[in-house]
Design a protein around this motif. Structure first.
Motif, PDB file in Angstrom:
ATOM      1  N   ALA A   1      -7.827   2.464  -9.278  1.00  0.00           N
ATOM      2  CA  ALA A   1      -7.176   1.008  -7.877  1.00  0.00           C
ATOM      3  C   ALA A   1      -7.733  -0.585  -8.397  1.00  0.00           C
TER       4      ALA A   1
ATOM      5  N   PHE B   1     -10.356   5.751  -7.417  1.00  0.00           N
ATOM      6  CA  PHE B   1     -11.026   4.362  -7.619  1.00  0.00           C
ATOM      7  C   PHE B   1     -11.189   3.256  -8.386  1.00  0.00           C
TER       8      PHE B   1
ATOM      9  N   MET C   1       0.774  -1.339  -0.064  1.00  0.00           N
ATOM     10  CA  MET C   1      -0.052   0.225  -0.269  1.00  0.00           C
ATOM     11  C   MET C   1       0.815   1.244   0.008  1.00  0.00           C
TER      12      MET C   1
ATOM     13  N   ARG D   1      -7.923  -5.750  -4.814  1.00  0.00           N
ATOM     14  CA  ARG D   1      -8.054  -4.797  -4.685  1.00  0.00           C
ATOM     15  C   ARG D   1      -8.389  -4.303  -3.346  1.00  0.00           C
TER      16      ARG D   1
ATOM     17  N   LEU E   1     -20.125   4.573  -5.471  1.00  0.00           N
ATOM     18  CA  LEU E   1     -18.387   3.748  -5.586  1.00  0.00           C
ATOM     19  C   LEU E   1     -18.117   3.267  -4.490  1.00  0.00           C
TER      20      LEU E   1
ATOM     21  N   ALA F   1      -5.559  -3.049  -9.201  1.00  0.00           N
ATOM     22  CA  ALA F   1      -5.611  -4.616  -8.894  1.00  0.00           C
ATOM     23  C   ALA F   1      -5.739  -5.644  -9.665  1.00  0.00           C
TER      24      ALA F   1
ATOM     25  N   ARG G   1     -19.275  -0.590  -4.905  1.00  0.00           N
ATOM     26  CA  ARG G   1     -18.515  -1.720  -5.750  1.00  0.00           C
ATOM     27  C   ARG G   1     -17.801  -1.875  -4.645  1.00  0.00           C
ATOM     28  N   LEU G   2     -17.461  -1.777  -4.083  1.00  0.00           N
ATOM     29  CA  LEU G   2     -16.375  -2.640  -2.893  1.00  0.00           C
ATOM     30  C   LEU G   2     -16.161  -3.812  -2.635  1.00  0.00           C
TER      31      LEU G   2
ATOM     32  N   MET H   1     -20.822   9.055  -4.554  1.00  0.00           N
ATOM     33  CA  MET H   1     -19.145   7.804  -2.861  1.00  0.00           C
ATOM     34  C   MET H   1     -21.121   6.503  -2.938  1.00  0.00           C
TER      35      MET H   1
ATOM     36  N   ILE I   1      -7.442  -0.174  -3.262  1.00  0.00           N
ATOM     37  CA  ILE I   1      -7.828   1.067  -3.029  1.00  0.00           C
ATOM     38  C   ILE I   1      -7.278   1.658  -1.871  1.00  0.00           C
ATOM     39  N   LEU I   2      -7.127   1.381  -0.672  1.00  0.00           N
ATOM     40  CA  LEU I   2      -6.281   1.970   0.144  1.00  0.00           C
ATOM     41  C   LEU I   2      -5.830   2.166   0.038  1.00  0.00           C
TER      42      LEU I   2
END
Lengths: 283, 259, 282, 168
Positions: free
Chosen positions: B211, B208, B155, D5, D164, B215, D167-168, D161, D9-10
Motif C-alpha cells: 500500500a 501494508f 478503494m 496513503r 505498522l 500510494a 507508521r500510519l 502490528m 492501505i484501506l
C-alpha cells in the motif's frame, strides 16, 4: 541423500477447467553433496520441480525418491514433515516469510516445529546469525527493522537452523545489489564446501552457474532438455542463444574471440580461465 | 480469474451493468409479491427465459445454489413440519405434515432458487470491473451528502486489483511456512490457531508495504484526490436497457394481477 | 545546454530516523536530453534522492536545499506541476500497478489531470503501442510477467508526455529478458523524444547507456563522471553498488598475469579489438 | 479527506479481507473459521468506525455481487457488515487494547449482528423460521466467540502490528 525423479509429471488443478500441465516425464538424479543449478525461462517449471524435492507438491504421475522416502501420487499427506526438515527450502524473496517479534524467535521457529527444544533452537539462532554474516546484536531486534538484505539473511538463517542436508534456493539474490549478491553466493558456497550441504540453486544468473555449480539442469516447457556440467552446457554458445537462455559473460566473450581466430582448448567459464588461456596467445 | 464471470456475447452480457445490478435488487423486492402457485410459476418462467437469453448452461446456475443447500433444506423442512392447515397426511406430536406445509415448503424452495438464480445471472454475465463501475455510478448521487464516492470507488478498484496478488502471496507464504514445518488445518484447535500466526502477520505486513509503494506511485502520477478527475471507463445506457426495465415493470404488473 | 534538473545543497532526514541523515549536501544537475545513472550500495540514499526530486518525501525541520525542475523551484505549491514533468517507474512491478487492467493503469495518470476521454483513449493507445503492449490492453496485471508490468508502467509515463523519466531500480526485480525489454524501450524513448533519463540502478547494462554516472555513498555525492571513467575503478565498483563490467574484469585478470594492458577502460568491443590486434602482432 | 496513503492501505486491507474469506484455514466440527473479522478489526482499529464500516460495506458488495459469494445480495447483510466495522472502530480506534474491550466488542458483534440481525435477515429474505435457526446460530457463535477474542487480542497486541499502526 540422493534425490531421484522417475517419470515425474505434475498437473495443476487436475479435473478443473484450469487444469494445466507444469511438468512432464522428468527423469533426473540430484546427487548427494552436489551443487546443482537449475536454469530455464520464467514458467519453464523450475519452481514446480523444486517443490517436489521437499514434498510440498506430490507428483501427479511417476515417483520422487528423497533419500529412503518414496513419494508417489498416492502418498499420504501426513508424515511428510521429516522430509521438510532434511530438505530446507529458501523461497524467492524469503524475507516475506518473517513474522516473529524478534530475529532470534523467527530463526528458532523452524527447528521448534520439528521438535527441537526452545533452548536448543535459540542457541542455533545465535549460530546461524553468525553463519549468514550478521551481528549478534540483531537477535533481539524486530526482523522488520532490518534492511532488505539483512532480512533476506535472517530468512535464510531460519531455514539453515533446521539443519537440513539439502538446501534449495530459489533465486536467492534477486533484487539485491552486487555486494549483497556476492555475499549471499559466497555464503552458499561455504555451506556447500565446509558443511557438506547438497545445494540446489534456481537462478537466472549464468555467472553464478559458471562460478559455483557442478551440475546444470536446463528446463524448458516443463521438461528437462539438458543435464551436464557447466562446461558441457555452456560450450555450445549457439544452442544457448537459440534457447534464449543467456550466455555467461566469459563464454560470450570467448565466442567473439573464437570468431576472430583465437583458439581455446576448452570453453573458458571465468575470466581467470580466459586470461590463462589468452596469455600464450598474446605478445 | 476473479469472480464467476463467464465471457459471452448474449444480449444479457451486453446490458449496462447498472441495469443488471438494479434489476437484480428489484427482483428480490418483487419476489415478496409472489404468494400463490400462479405467481411462482410466472416468476419461474420469467427467470428461465432470462437464463435462456444468457446462453449459459443451466448447470452454472444450479452450482450457485450449492453453498446454501443446507440452509435451504433446513428451512424447507421446518416449514413443512411446523406449518399446519389443509389436509393432514401424517402427524407425530407437534410435528405435522399437512398439505399446507408441503405447498409452503415448495414455495420457500422456489423463493430460494429464484433469488439465487437471478443474482447468479448477474455475476455470470457481468465482468467484475463493470460491476465495480456500476457500483460507483450508482453511488454518485450520494455526493450531495458529501459521501466520498471517488475515494470509495478507488478503494474498491484497488481491492479488486490486489485480490489475485494477495491470493498468490497467501499461497506462497503458506508454502514457505510449510517448508519450515507448519501444518495448516491439522491438530487440535489451539494448534490450528497457532498455525495461522506465521501466515497472518506476513500478509498484513506485505499488504501494508504494498500500500505504501502504491500510494507513492499514485502521487507520482498526480493523484491528488477525487476532485477534477476524469474517467477512462464509461458506461453507456442503450435501448435494450430501457426495455429491460420495461420488462421488469410488466412482470410487476402481472404479479399484482395474479395475486 | 539547459539544466532540466538542478539540485543544490540538498539535506534530508527521514522523520523516523532523525539521527542519521539520508542525504548530505547533495549538489548536481542534469541537462536536457541527458541520461544520468545514479549508483551506490543499498542504503546510500539513491532512492531518497530520486523521490525528493519528485517531491514524494515528507519535509521536516532541518531538511534544506533547493530542487529545480525545468526552471521551477520545488515547493508545496509547485509540486503537482513538477510531477507532470516527471514520470517515475519504481522497483516493484506489482506495487505500482494501480488500474485493474493494463489500459486502466495507463490512463490513471491522465485521469488525475482531468483529461477529456477522447484524448485519453488516443494517448493510451499510442503509449501501449510504443511499449508493444497493445494486445494486452484488456489484461489484468495478474496475468502479466514482471517485465510486461514494467512496460505498462513506462506506457503510463509516456502517456503523460513528461520531459523526464526517472527509473528507481526499475529493472532490479526482473528476469534477464524483462530487463532487456525495458531498457530497450527507455533507450528508444531517449533517442526519439530526447527525453531526459535519470536511472537509479545496480545494473551494469543500464549504466552503460548513461552519459554520466553519479556515485552516492552514505547520502553524499562521491563521484561523477563518464561511464568510462567510473568503470575503470575495477573492483572498487562493487562497493559502489555496481558490478564490474566484463571487459574490465578481464583487463584486471590479464594485468595480474603480467600482460601489458591498455591504461584506460575499454568496453567489450574495444577489448575484443585490442586483443585481436595484439594477437595479430604475434 | 483521505490521503492517497490511507486509500491505498484501506484498499489493500479490503483485498486482504476478501482473500481471507477465501482461505478457510481451519475448522472445528463443522464450524468453518475464517479470518474476515480480523481484517475488519484492523480497519476499525486503524481508521475508526466510519471508514471501517464503509470498507466493510464495500467488501460485502464485492463479495456478494462480484465474487458471487453465498446466495444473493440483500441490504440487511450490508447493514450487518457496516455495524461490524463500526463496532470494532468504536471500541479500538485510538483506544488502548484490553481484554475487556476485546471481549465486549466481540460479544456485541456476536449477539447483535451475527445472532440477532443475521437471523432476522434470513427470516425476511427466505422466510426461514427465526426461532428455528436461532439456537443453531447461538451454538455456532458460542464456539466462535472465544476464538475471535483470542485472535483479536493477540493481533492487537502483536509488536509487529503495533509498529505498522505507528507508521500510519
Amino acid at each position: 541423500m540422493d534425490i531421484t525423479f522417475k517419470d515425474v509429471g505434475y498437473t495443476y488443478q487436475v479435473g478443473t477447467p484450469f487444469e494445466s500441465r507444469a511438468l512432464h516425464e522428468i527423469n533426473l538424479t540430484l546427487r548427494d553433496h552436489a551443487f546443482t543449478a537449475i536454469i530455464g525461462h520464467t514458467g519453464s517449471g523450475k519452481s514446480t520441480l523444486v517443490q517436489h524435492l521437499n514434498a510440498l507438491l506430490k507428483p501427479t504421475s511417476g515417483t520422487v525418491t528423497i533419500g529412503d522416502r518414496v513419494i508417489t501420487p498416492e502418498t499420504n499427506n501426513k508424515n511428510l514433515k521429516p522430509i521438510r526438515q532434511k530438505v530446507g527450502m529458501v523461497f524467492q524473496f524469503p524475507e516475506s516469510q518473517l513474522f516473529e517479534e524478534t530475529v532470534a524467535k523467527d530463526i528458532a521457529f523452524g527447528p521448534m516445529n520439528f521438535g527441537v527444544s526452545e533452548e536448543e533452537s535459540l542457541k542455533r539462532a545465535k549460530e546461524m546469525v553468525q553463519l549468514v554474516g550478521l551481528k549478534d546484536a540483531v537477535l533481539e531486534r524486530s526482523p522488520f527493522d532490518l534492511s532488505g538484505g539483512q532480512m533476506r539473511r535472517v530468512a535464510i538463517a531460519g531455514v539453515l537452523a533446521m539443519k537440513p542436508e539439502v538446501l534449495i534456493l530459489d533465486e536467492p539474490t534477486a533484487g539485491l545489489d552486487p555486494e549483497g549478491r556476492r555475499d549471499i553466493m559466497g555464503m552458499v558456497q561455504r555451506l556447500h564446501q565446509e558443511n557438506q550441504l547438497t545445494v540446489i540453486l534456481i537462478t537466472h544468473l549464468m555467472e553464478d552457474v559458471a562460478n559455483y555449480a557442478d551440475q546444470v539442469v536446463v528446463m524448458e516447457n516443463g521438461g528437462v532438455v539438458k543435464v551436464g556440467t557447466p562446461r558441457e552446457v555452456f560450450s555450445n554458445v549457439q544452442w544457448l542463444r537459440d534457447k534464449q537462455l543467456g550466455v555467461p559473460e566469459t563464454a560470450a566473450f570467448a565466442d567473439q574471440l573464437i570468431k576472430k581466430g583465437f583458439q581455446f582448448k576448452q570453453m573458458p567459464l571465468t575470466e581467470t580461465e580466459l586470461a590463462d588461456e589468452l596469455l600464450p596467445q598474446l605478445p | 480469474l476473479l469472480g464467476r464471470f463467464i465471457p459471452g456475447d448474449s444480449i444479457v452480457h451486453r446490458l449496462d451493468p447498472r441495469v443488471k445490478l438494479l434489476m437484480s435488487f428489484y427482483f428480490v423486492g418483487i419476489i415478496f409479491l409472489a404468494d400463490n402457485w400462479q405467481t411462482y410459476l410466472f416468476l419461474f418462467l420469467f427467470t428461465m427465459v432470462a437464463i435462456l437469453l444468457t446462453k449459459i448452461k443451466l448447470g452454472f446456475f444450479i452450482k450457485g445454489v450449492r453453498p446454501l443447500i443446507w440452509l435451504i433444506l433446513f428451512t424447507v423442512l421446518l416449514q413443512m413440519l411446523f406449518s399446519s392447515g389443509g389436509t393432514v397426511y401424517w402427524s407425530w406430536g407437534p410435528i405435522v405434515i399437512s398439505s399446507y406445509g408441503v405447498v409452503n415448503g415448495i414455495y420457500i424452495f422456489m423463493r430460494f432458487v429464484l433469488i439465487i438464480f437471478m443474482s447468479t445471472l448477474l455475476t455470470l454475465t457481468t465482468p467484475p470491473l463493470s460491476l465495480a463501475d456500476a457500483i460507483e455510478s450508482l453511488l454518485k448521487p450520494l455526493k450531495v451528502i458529501h459521501f466520498p464516492v471517488y475515494e470509495v470507488a478507488l478503494m474498491l478498484s484497488i481491492a479488486l486489483r490486489f485480490v489475485p496478488t494477495l491470493m498468490d502471496e497467501t499461497e506462497k507464504i503458506m508454502n514457505a511456512q510449510r517448508a519450515r514445518g507448519v501444518d495448516f488445518g491439522e491438530g487440535n484447535i489451539f494448534q490450528q490457531m497457532r498455525a495461522i500466526v506465521p501466515l497472518l502477520i506476513p500478509l498484513f505486513v506485505s499488504s501494508f508495504n504494498r500500500a505504501e509503494d502504491l500510494a507513492t506511485a499514485m502521487e507520482a502520477r498526480g493523484y491528488q484526490g477525487g476532485e477534477g478527475r476524469s474517467k477512462y471507463r464509461v458506461l453507456s445506457w442503450q435501448l435494450a436497457d430501457n426495455l429491460t426495465i420495461l420488462a421488469f415493470a410488466l412482470v410487476t404488473v402481472v404479479l399484482v394481477i395474479l395475486r | 545546454m539547459a539544466k532540466i534538473i538542478d539540485v543544490t545543497n540538498l539535506n534530508y532526514r527521514y522523520p523516523q530516523q532523525t539521527e542519521h541523515p539520508a542525504l548530505k549536501d547533495v549538489n548536481f544537475s542534469v541537462d536536457q536530453g541527458e541520461w544520468v545513472a545514479i549508483i551506490g550500495h543499498n542504503g546510500s540514499g539513491k532512492s531518497t534522492l530520486a523521490k525528493s526530486i519528485d517531491g514524494l518525501l515528507p519535509i521536516g525541520e532541518g531538511d534544506s536545499g533547493t530542487i529545480k525542475v525545468g526552471g521551477i523551484t520545488l515547493t508545496e505549491d509547485s509540486v503537482w506541476d513538477i510531477r507532470k514533468k516527471i514520470g517515475m517507474v519504481f522497483q516493484n512491478p506489482d506495487n505500482q500497478f494501480v488500474g485493474a487492467t493494463v489500459e486502466d493503469d495507463v490512463a490513471f495518470g491522465l485521469e488525475n489531470h482531468g483529461m477529456p476521454r477522447e484524448e485519453m483513449v488516443t494517448r493510451v493507445h499510442e503509449a501501449l503501442k510504443r511499449v508493444r503492449m497493445l494486445e494486452f490492453a484488456k489484461r489484468e496485471p495478474a496475468r502479466l510477467s514482471g517485465g510486461q508490468k514494467q512496460r505498462v508502467a513506462i506506457a503510463g509515463v509516456i502517456a503523460q508526455q513528461p520531459d523526464i523519466i526517472i527509473l528507481d531500480e526499475a529493472t532490479s526485480m526482473l528476469d534477464p529478458e524483462g530487463r532487456v525489454e525495458v531498457l530497450e524501450i527507455v533507450r528508444k524513448l531517449k533517442e526519439e523524444e530526447n527525453m531526459t533519463v535519470l536511472s537509479i540502478t545496480h545494473d551494469i547494462d543500464e549504466t552503460e547507456n548513461a552519459n554520466r554516472i553519479i556515485v552516492l555513498d552514505d547520502g553524499q555525492l562521491q563521484e561523477s563522471g563518464t561511464p568510462e571513467k567510473i568503470f575503470a575503478y575495477g573492483n572498487r565498483l562493487i562497493a559502489m553498488g555496481l558490478d564490474v563490467p566484463y571487459a574490465e574484469r578481464l583487463r584486471t585478470a590479464l594485468r595480474k598475469r603480467g600482460t601489458i594492458v591498455p591504461a584506460q577502460y575499454l568496453n567489450e568491443e574495444g577489448m575484443v579489438d585490442w586483443l585481436w590486434t595484439s594477437h595479430l602482432k604475434m | 479527506r483521505l490521503s492517497a496513503r490511507s486509500i491505498a492501505i484501506l484498499g489493500l486491507l479490503m483485498a486482504l479481507q476478501l482473500v481471507l474469506g477465501k482461505f478457510p484455514v481451519f475448522g472445528i466440527w463443522s464450524v468453518r473459521v475464517d479470518f474476515v473479522f480480523l481484517a475488519t478489526f484492523i480497519m476499525g482499529w486503524w481508521f475508526g468506525p466510519w471508514w471501517a464500516g464503509l470498507a466493510a460495506v464495500i467488501c460485502d458488495l464485492v463479495n456478494t455481487l462480484i465474487l458471487g459469494g453465498s446466495g444473493t445480495y440483500f441490504v440487511g447483510f450490508t447493514i450487518s457488515a457496516f455495524l461490524g466495522g463500526v463496532i470494532y472502530g468504536v471500541f479500538f480506534y485510538r483506544q488502548n487494547m484490553s481484554w475487556w474491550r476485546v471481549i465486549m466488542a466481540t460479544l456485541i458483534i456476536m449477539l447483535v449482528v451475527n445472532v440477532f440481525l443475521n437471523t432476522l435477515w434470513l427470516t425476511i429474505l427466505y422466510k426461514t423460521p427465526f426461532w428455528g435457526i436461532l439456537p443453531i446460530r447461538i451454538l455456532k457463535d458460542l464456539i466462535l466467540t472465544p476464538i475471535q477474542v483470542l485472535l483479536v487480542y493477540w493481533l492487537g497486541t502483536n509488536r509487529n502490528m503495533l509498529s505498522l499502526r505507528d507508521r500510519l
